[in-house]
Motif scaffolding. Sequence first.
Motif, PDB file in Angstrom:
ATOM      1  N   LYS A 473      53.189  33.911  30.359  1.00 48.12           N
ATOM      2  CA  LYS A 473      51.879  34.337  30.836  1.00 48.12           C
ATOM      3  C   LYS A 473      51.457  33.627  32.119  1.00 48.12           C
ATOM      4  O   LYS A 473      50.892  34.250  33.026  1.00 48.12           O
ATOM      5  N   HIS A 474      51.713  32.322  32.191  1.00 44.46           N
ATOM      6  CA  HIS A 474      51.279  31.585  33.373  1.00 44.46           C
ATOM      7  C   HIS A 474      51.968  32.110  34.632  1.00 44.46           C
ATOM      8  O   HIS A 474      51.374  32.121  35.715  1.00 44.46           O
ATOM      9  N   GLU A 475      53.201  32.579  34.475  1.00 42.59           N
ATOM     10  CA  GLU A 475      53.908  33.128  35.625  1.00 42.59           C
ATOM     11  C   GLU A 475      53.341  34.494  36.016  1.00 42.59           C
ATOM     12  O   GLU A 475      53.209  34.805  37.208  1.00 42.59           O
ATOM     13  N   ILE A 476      52.986  35.303  35.011  1.00 40.24           N
ATOM     14  CA  ILE A 476      52.396  36.612  35.295  1.00 40.24           C
ATOM     15  C   ILE A 476      51.059  36.453  36.015  1.00 40.24           C
ATOM     16  O   ILE A 476      50.768  37.157  36.996  1.00 40.24           O
ATOM     17  N   PHE A 477      50.219  35.511  35.545  1.00 37.08           N
ATOM     18  CA  PHE A 477      48.923  35.287  36.182  1.00 37.08           C
ATOM     19  C   PHE A 477      49.095  34.809  37.628  1.00 37.08           C
ATOM     20  O   PHE A 477      48.375  35.245  38.528  1.00 37.08           O
ATOM     21  N   ALA A 478      50.046  33.901  37.825  1.00 36.40           N
ATOM     22  CA  ALA A 478      50.292  33.401  39.181  1.00 36.40           C
ATOM     23  C   ALA A 478      50.761  34.530  40.097  1.00 36.40           C
ATOM     24  O   ALA A 478      50.319  34.637  41.254  1.00 36.40           O
ATOM     25  N   GLN A 479      51.644  35.394  39.595  1.00 32.14           N
ATOM     26  CA  GLN A 479      52.127  36.523  40.387  1.00 32.14           C
ATOM     27  C   GLN A 479      50.995  37.499  40.705  1.00 32.14           C
ATOM     28  O   GLN A 479      50.933  38.055  41.810  1.00 32.14           O
ATOM     29  N   TYR A 480      50.098  37.694  39.743  1.00 35.36           N
ATOM     30  CA  TYR A 480      48.993  38.624  39.966  1.00 35.36           C
ATOM     31  C   TYR A 480      48.068  38.114  41.068  1.00 35.36           C
ATOM     32  O   TYR A 480      47.650  38.869  41.954  1.00 35.36           O
ATOM     33  N   ILE A 481      47.743  36.810  41.017  1.00 34.97           N
ATOM     34  CA  ILE A 481      46.883  36.229  42.053  1.00 34.97           C
ATOM     35  C   ILE A 481      47.563  36.315  43.419  1.00 34.97           C
ATOM     36  O   ILE A 481      46.928  36.650  44.426  1.00 34.97           O
ATOM     37  N   GLU A 482      48.856  36.035  43.460  1.00 35.45           N
ATOM     38  CA  GLU A 482      49.598  36.134  44.724  1.00 35.45           C
ATOM     39  C   GLU A 482      49.613  37.564  45.245  1.00 35.45           C
ATOM     40  O   GLU A 482      49.515  37.792  46.456  1.00 35.45           O
ATOM     41  N   LYS A 483      49.703  38.523  44.351  1.00 35.91           N
ATOM     42  CA  LYS A 483      49.705  39.931  44.762  1.00 35.91           C
ATOM     43  C   LYS A 483      48.359  40.297  45.392  1.00 35.91           C
ATOM     44  O   LYS A 483      48.301  41.010  46.402  1.00 35.91           O
ATOM     45  N   GLU A 552      15.477  38.260  37.907  1.00 39.74           N
ATOM     46  CA  GLU A 552      16.859  38.637  37.751  1.00 39.74           C
ATOM     47  C   GLU A 552      17.715  37.982  38.818  1.00 39.74           C
ATOM     48  O   GLU A 552      17.220  37.578  39.875  1.00 39.74           O
ATOM     49  N   LYS A 553      19.000  37.864  38.520  1.00 40.89           N
ATOM     50  CA  LYS A 553      19.930  37.328  39.500  1.00 40.89           C
ATOM     51  C   LYS A 553      21.284  38.002  39.316  1.00 40.89           C
ATOM     52  O   LYS A 553      21.611  38.493  38.232  1.00 40.89           O
ATOM     53  N   GLU A 554      22.066  38.022  40.375  1.00 50.11           N
ATOM     54  CA  GLU A 554      23.390  38.615  40.343  1.00 50.11           C
ATOM     55  C   GLU A 554      24.415  37.500  40.200  1.00 50.11           C
ATOM     56  O   GLU A 554      24.325  36.477  40.882  1.00 50.11           O
ATOM     57  N   VAL A 555      25.381  37.708  39.294  1.00 47.57           N
ATOM     58  CA  VAL A 555      26.357  36.662  39.012  1.00 47.57           C
ATOM     59  C   VAL A 555      27.772  37.227  39.108  1.00 47.57           C
ATOM     60  O   VAL A 555      27.994  38.443  39.027  1.00 47.57           O
ATOM     61  N   VAL A 556      28.736  36.310  39.262  1.00 48.42           N
ATOM     62  CA  VAL A 556      30.155  36.636  39.278  1.00 48.42           C
ATOM     63  C   VAL A 556      30.796  36.027  38.028  1.00 48.42           C
ATOM     64  O   VAL A 556      30.432  34.913  37.639  1.00 48.42           O
ATOM     65  N   TYR A 557      31.731  36.742  37.426  1.00 49.86           N
ATOM     66  CA  TYR A 557      32.398  36.234  36.231  1.00 49.86           C
ATOM     67  C   TYR A 557      33.835  36.749  36.191  1.00 49.86           C
ATOM     68  O   TYR A 557      34.195  37.713  36.882  1.00 49.86           O
ATOM     69  N   PHE A 558      34.670  36.115  35.357  1.00 48.98           N
ATOM     70  CA  PHE A 558      36.057  36.538  35.188  1.00 48.98           C
ATOM     71  C   PHE A 558      36.122  37.694  34.198  1.00 48.98           C
ATOM     72  O   PHE A 558      35.489  37.664  33.145  1.00 48.98           O
ATOM     73  N   VAL A 559      36.901  38.695  34.520  1.00 47.74           N
ATOM     74  CA  VAL A 559      37.028  39.871  33.663  1.00 47.74           C
ATOM     75  C   VAL A 559      37.812  39.542  32.394  1.00 47.74           C
ATOM     76  O   VAL A 559      37.429  39.914  31.295  1.00 47.74           O
ATOM     77  N   PHE A 560      38.923  38.828  32.534  1.00 44.64           N
ATOM     78  CA  PHE A 560      39.832  38.528  31.427  1.00 44.64           C
ATOM     79  C   PHE A 560      39.713  37.053  31.087  1.00 44.64           C
ATOM     80  O   PHE A 560      39.966  36.184  31.910  1.00 44.64           O
ATOM     81  N   ASP A 561      39.312  36.757  29.854  1.00 46.92           N
ATOM     82  CA  ASP A 561      39.082  35.375  29.437  1.00 46.92           C
ATOM     83  C   ASP A 561      40.294  34.489  29.683  1.00 46.92           C
ATOM     84  O   ASP A 561      40.173  33.349  30.136  1.00 46.92           O
ATOM     85  N   GLU A 562      41.487  34.993  29.358  1.00 47.04           N
ATOM     86  CA  GLU A 562      42.680  34.163  29.480  1.00 47.04           C
ATOM     87  C   GLU A 562      43.032  33.907  30.951  1.00 47.04           C
ATOM     88  O   GLU A 562      43.558  32.847  31.293  1.00 47.04           O
ATOM     89  N   MET A 563      42.734  34.867  31.807  1.00 52.96           N
ATOM     90  CA  MET A 563      42.913  34.644  33.243  1.00 52.96           C
ATOM     91  C   MET A 563      41.937  33.571  33.727  1.00 52.96           C
ATOM     92  O   MET A 563      42.284  32.708  34.542  1.00 52.96           O
ATOM     93  N   ARG A 564      40.716  33.607  33.213  1.00 54.74           N
ATOM     94  CA  ARG A 564      39.737  32.567  33.540  1.00 54.74           C
ATOM     95  C   ARG A 564      40.249  31.198  33.128  1.00 54.74           C
ATOM     96  O   ARG A 564      40.182  30.229  33.892  1.00 54.74           O
TER      97      ARG A 564
END
Length: 819
Positions: A473-483, A552-564
Motif C-alpha cells: 500500500k505504501h508504494e501505491i500511495f507514493a506512486q499515486y502522489i507522484e502521478k 461558516e468556513k470552508e475546509v480542506v480534508y483527505f478523501v481516503f482515511d488511509e491515504m491521510r
Amino acid sequence: MKKIKAIMFLGLVVALLVIGFSPISEAASIEGKREKATIQKQNVEEQDTEEIACSSEGENIIENEKEQNFISTQNMSSATENECTEGASFSRIINLLSNFSDIIQNIWWLITLVVAIFVLMNSLFSIRKKANKYTGEQVKKLIQDGKYIPGVFVELNNSKEVLRYFVYGKKWRKRLIKNFNYVYDNSYGEILKKACDNQNVCFRLNRMASTKKILETVNSAYEFHNNFRNSGIEFKQDYKESQILFEIIQYPYNEILGSLLKYSKVANGKYLILTGSAGNGKTNLLCSISELLVNLKQTTIFLNAREIEGDILDFIFDELGLPDLYKKHKEIYLYLVNLLLTVQNKFLFIIVDAINENDSDGFGNQISAFINKIADYSRAKIVVSCRNEYYKERFRKYLVEKVNIPVFEFDLKEQHYTSTAINRIIKTYSNHFNYSGNISLAVKSVLSEQLLLLRIFFEVNKDSNADVYSIRKHEIFAQYIEKLKQNNREYLETVLDTVTDFMIHSDNYDEISITDLEKTGITSGDIRKTVNSGILLSKKLVFHEGTIARNEKEVVYFVFDEMRDYCLARQILLNNISAYNVDGESVIEKLKQLKATGASCTEGVIHYCYVFFKTDELVSKLGQTEKMCNSILDLYRIPEGGERKSYWSMRYREELQNLGLRIILTSGLELTDFEITYIQDCLRKDPYEDGGMFFDTMLDGTLYGGIYNLDIYLGILFGLKNKDAILNTFHTISARNNMDDRFIPEDFIKYYNKLSDSERKLQIQKIAELFLLCFKLHDKDKQEELEDFFYNLPTHDKVQNDMILEMRIACGLEVKDYE
C-alpha cells in the motif's frame, strides 16, 4: 389501500376546516333568532291596534264632533306608528351591519386557520423533498470526491441484499416465507416432518405468517439443525437410520438457514450498524442504498458524521433548512411527520456514515441520545457506519450498550467475496481505466477489500499493460502522489506538506480551514487545482453555532482515511530526518502521543512509520532498523505475565486483533527475525486470539502465491520450542470459517487437488500430515477420508517422517516418539 389512507388523512383536514366554520354557523343562528323575535313583536302590536278599532265601532256615536275628534285621534296614532316603524328599520340596519362585521371577522379567522393548516401540511409533505434533495447533494459530493462511482459499483457479495431486507422490511415477508419453505420442499424435508418429535420446530410457514413469526420459526429451525453437530437430536424409532444422514449434511442446512435468519432479523429491525475496515466499501454501499431509497420515494437523510456539530437533531433541522418554529417544537413536528408517513405507508431513513471520523468531545453520548430519541417514532429507521478499528474499543458502548432498541450488527469484513465477484469488479475497473495487464490472485484479494485502494490502484495503472503480482500500500500511495505531481508539481507538494503539517501541530486530523491555508501563503487557486487533481484532497463548508450568530468556513480534508494516515506519517518522518540522521526517538514519542489521545489516524500513522523504519536505507545504515521497529511493536506487545486464555468467536477470525501482528502481516514485506520473535511471543501468550487468523494468512499465501506461505508457518510453529505451545497454536487452525467457505482440516484434500504447483501442493501435504499426527477428528469418516488420501500419496512416508523429526527437534527431550 393507499388511496383510502390518503382520503382518511384529508378527512382529518376537512374536520379541522369544519371546526373553523363553527363560529360562522353560530353567528348565523343568533342572527336568525333576532329576526324572528322582531317579527313576533310586530304581530303583537298590530293585533292590539285591531282590538281598539273594534271596540270603538261598538259605541253609540251621536255627535259628529266626537266622530271628527276620533278620526283626528286615529290619524295622530297612525303617524306615531309610522315614526316607530322608521325607528325599528334603522335599528335593524345597525344590527345587520354589526352582524356583517362579525361575519367578516370570522371569515378572516377562517382564512388564517386555512393558511396555517396549509403551511403545516405543505411543510410536512415537503420534508421528503428537502431530505432527499440534501441526500442527493451529499451523494453528489462523495461522487466528486471519488469515494463513490455509480457507474462501476459492483455487488461483491450479499451485503447490499441484507440492506435491501432492512429497506423493504415487511414488504419482503412473502420472499422470506418462500425461501424458508423451499428448504424443506423436497424428500429430505418430508423425512424430517415425519421423523421429528420436536413440537417447537416448524418445517413450513403459512403464507400469512408475520415477520415476527418468521423470525421465530427460522431461528428454531437453525438451532434444530445445529444440534445435529453434537448428536443432540433424536428421531422416532422408525427413522433412526435417517438421523445419521442429517448429522452428516447439517452444515448446508445451517448455511442456508443462517442467511435466512440474518435476513429475518434485519427485516424485523429498525436500527442497523455497518462496520468494516478502512476503504472496504461502507460509504460506497450506503450511497447505493441511499439512491435506492430516494427512487422508492422514501424520506432519506444521509449524514457525514465528520460534519456534525452539537446536537444532532438540531444539526439535521439546520441542514434541511426547516423554520425555527419547528426547531423549537421538534417533538411535535416529528410526531406529525411520523403520522404522515404512517398514512403514506413510508419510512424516514437516517443514515450516519463514518462516525469514527468525528473526534469532537461528547459525540458518543450525543449519538446515543439521538438514536434513543428517533427510536420513539415508529416510522423511523437508522443506519450507522463505523470502522472496525474504532467500533469495538470506542463506539460500541454508545451504539449498543446505551441504546434502548435492538440492533443488528453487520460487519462487511465477515462477508465473503467470491472469486467470481472479485474477477467481475476487477474486469469492470480495468475496462473503466483502460488497464490490460495481469493481476495475481493475491493482489486481487487485497484490492477487493478496499474499494478506494482499488480506485487508486487503477488510477496509478491507467492506460497500462504492466503485470502486477504483489502489492504494498505504501508504494501505491507514493506512486499515486507522484502521478499527481507530474502535472501539478509546482503547487501540489507545497499544499500537501502544509495541510499535513498543520494537522500534526494542531492535533486536528480531520480538516484544515482554507483561511489558515491562505495565511501560510497558499493561494486559493492552488487549493482549487489540488482538490480538482484527483481523490487526494477535497473541500467542503462547515458551520458553527456561535453565541451571537451562525458562521461558516470552508475546509480542506483527505478523501481516503488511509491515504491521510500515509501522508501524516510521511510528514512526521520528514520533520524528524535529515540527509545524515533520523531522530527516531522523536517519532516514537509522537506516535505514543497519538495512541494516548486515541486520534482517528493513530493505527494508520503507526503502520506507515513502521514500514518506513523497516525499509529506509538511511535507517538501515545507521543500524536503527530493529530498534525503531521494536519500539513500535512494544506499543502492542503482550506484557510478561499477561498471558490470556480468551477464545475469540468466529467473527474475529477475519481480522488480526493484535495491532502489532496486523502491522507486520499487512505491510506486504518479508518477515525479519525480530518480527518472527514478536509473532511467536503473541502465539505463546495468547494463541486463541490470532492463531487461526495467522494460519489463514499463511494459507492464503500458499493458495494465491503471496510472499507468505505454509512453510513459513511451520518454521514459526516449530520455533516455539515447546510441545504445549506448539499444540495450542496448531489446534487453532481447526475451524469452520463461513466467510471464506473454509473448513480446516476437512478442506486439505480440496486445496491439494486445486493447486498445480508441486511445491505448494507439498506445503498442504505437510500441514495435513502433521495434523493427522497430532489430532483426531470427531468425525471418524472424515478422519478416514483424510488418512486414505494423504497416506496413499507417493511422498507420504518421507513427509510424515520429516514432520516427526521436526517435532522432535522442536520439543527436544519432551517428545520421545510421535504420539
